[in-house]
Design a protein around this motif. Structure first.
Motif, PDB file in Angstrom:
ATOM      1  N   ASP A  38       0.812  -1.211   0.000  1.00  0.00           N
ATOM      2  CA  ASP A  38       0.000   0.000   0.000  1.00  0.00           C
ATOM      3  C   ASP A  38       0.848   1.265   0.000  1.00  0.00           C
ATOM      4  O   ASP A  38       0.308   2.378  -0.027  1.00  0.00           O
ATOM      5  CB  ASP A  38      -0.924   0.016   1.216  1.00  0.00           C
ATOM      6  N   PHE A  39       2.178   1.097   0.045  1.00  0.00           N
ATOM      7  CA  PHE A  39       3.070   2.256   0.055  1.00  0.00           C
ATOM      8  C   PHE A  39       3.753   2.411  -1.293  1.00  0.00           C
ATOM      9  O   PHE A  39       4.278   1.450  -1.844  1.00  0.00           O
ATOM     10  CB  PHE A  39       4.095   2.137   1.185  1.00  0.00           C
ATOM     11  N   VAL A  40       3.701   3.636  -1.811  1.00  0.00           N
ATOM     12  CA  VAL A  40       4.188   3.903  -3.163  1.00  0.00           C
ATOM     13  C   VAL A  40       5.290   4.964  -3.111  1.00  0.00           C
ATOM     14  O   VAL A  40       5.273   5.867  -2.266  1.00  0.00           O
ATOM     15  CB  VAL A  40       3.043   4.386  -4.077  1.00  0.00           C
ATOM     16  N   PRO A  41       6.272   4.885  -4.019  1.00  0.00           N
ATOM     17  CA  PRO A  41       7.320   5.907  -4.059  1.00  0.00           C
ATOM     18  C   PRO A  41       6.763   7.223  -4.594  1.00  0.00           C
ATOM     19  O   PRO A  41       5.953   7.239  -5.516  1.00  0.00           O
ATOM     20  CB  PRO A  41       8.352   5.311  -5.027  1.00  0.00           C
ATOM     21  N   PHE A  42       7.183   8.321  -3.987  1.00  0.00           N
ATOM     22  CA  PHE A  42       6.717   9.629  -4.441  1.00  0.00           C
ATOM     23  C   PHE A  42       7.844  10.646  -4.598  1.00  0.00           C
ATOM     24  O   PHE A  42       7.668  11.701  -5.205  1.00  0.00           O
ATOM     25  CB  PHE A  42       5.662  10.191  -3.485  1.00  0.00           C
ATOM     26  N   PHE A  43       9.037  10.309  -4.095  1.00  0.00           N
ATOM     27  CA  PHE A  43      10.105  11.301  -4.025  1.00  0.00           C
ATOM     28  C   PHE A  43      11.430  10.565  -3.924  1.00  0.00           C
ATOM     29  O   PHE A  43      11.544   9.568  -3.198  1.00  0.00           O
ATOM     30  CB  PHE A  43       9.871  12.171  -2.784  1.00  0.00           C
ATOM     31  N   LYS A  44      12.454  11.046  -4.641  1.00  0.00           N
ATOM     32  CA  LYS A  44      13.750  10.381  -4.544  1.00  0.00           C
ATOM     33  C   LYS A  44      14.887  11.356  -4.791  1.00  0.00           C
ATOM     34  O   LYS A  44      14.740  12.365  -5.486  1.00  0.00           O
ATOM     35  CB  LYS A  44      13.841   9.210  -5.515  1.00  0.00           C
TER      36      LYS A  44
END
Length: 237
Positions: A163-169
């Motif tokens: 349920d956790f998605v990447p949004f920033f790197k």
């Protein structure tokens, strides 16, 4: 407190666990700046760190967070813990000396930093351990995702279907939030307004998922610590 006033940044010799490392910070200047800004914006009241290293990352998170925040650090063998405690005698950090594969916590954390065992098995175990400790407003950071293929594979196998998605790197760190959580204010307003002199922002894909990528000038900021510190002070970061 501003980053240029950081005890860690101004006492780097106390945080060296690998004298042969090419940079002053085990966490590069870009990662240092980004982590500081994220903590300052989201102001987590509870933080979990997997992997103390030599304490640089923990010290920065401790300084950037609210003084009432609960912080838990996990490592199977602490190096430089005595120096850390001397520099931060009034810390409120719980140190848990254990292999993170055997960690058993039953509380939720607002912010989790995974920077432990960099093998595929170790990273996979840390991800699986931390996922139940997150809530819908939590932020998860996985360190060294780009430099270690084993970590990238562990993310693909154990995190991208969650349920956790990447949004920033950034170059070193990949950040996740819950799929129902909106970080639009942070990405679209706060980050450009507060980081414009240090970071270039552009959209990029991570395994076909759009994320905001940030980049810091290699010559001016990453290669020269003194310029980095002077710039932080000049722009009051």
């Amino acid at each position: 407190m501003k980053l240029h006033q950081s005890t860690v940044l101004n006492n780097l010799d106390q945080f060296r666990c690998n004298p042969g490392y090419q940079h002053d910070l085990m966490r590069d200047h870009e990662g240092t700046f980004v982590t500081w800004k994220l903590i300052k914006y989201f102001q987590p009241r509870s933080i979990l760190e997997i992997g103390f290293g030599c304490g640089q990352g923990l010290g920065l998170m401790f300084e950037a967070s609210d003084e009432c925040s609960r912080i838990v650090s996990v490592d199977n063998m602490y190096q430089g813990k005595e120096n850390f405690i001397k520099l931060f005698p009034n810390h409120n950090i719980d140190f848990i000396e254990i292999d993170s594969k055997r960690l058993n916590l039953n509380e939720k954390f607002d912010f989790i930093m995974i920077d432990g065992d960099h093998s595929y098995e170790g990273a996979s175990s840390d991800i699986e351990t931390c996922l139940p400790l997150l809530h819908k407003d939590s932020i998860l950071c996985v360190d060294d995702y780009k430099n270690f293929p084993e970590i990238d594979q562990a993310i693909k196998d154990h995190l991208l279907d969650s349920d956790f998605v990447p949004f920033f790197k950034s170059e070193q760190q990949l950040y996740f939030h819950h799929k129902t959580h909106s970080s639009d204010d942070f990405l679209d307003r706060w980050l450009p307004e507060n980081c414009m002199h240090f970071l270039d922002c552009f959209q990029e894909e991570y395994h076909n998922i759009p994320v905001l990528n940030v980049h810091m000038d290699n010559i001016m900021f990453i290669k020269d610590l003194e310029i980095f510190k002077l710039a932080l002070k000049f722009f009051n970061h």
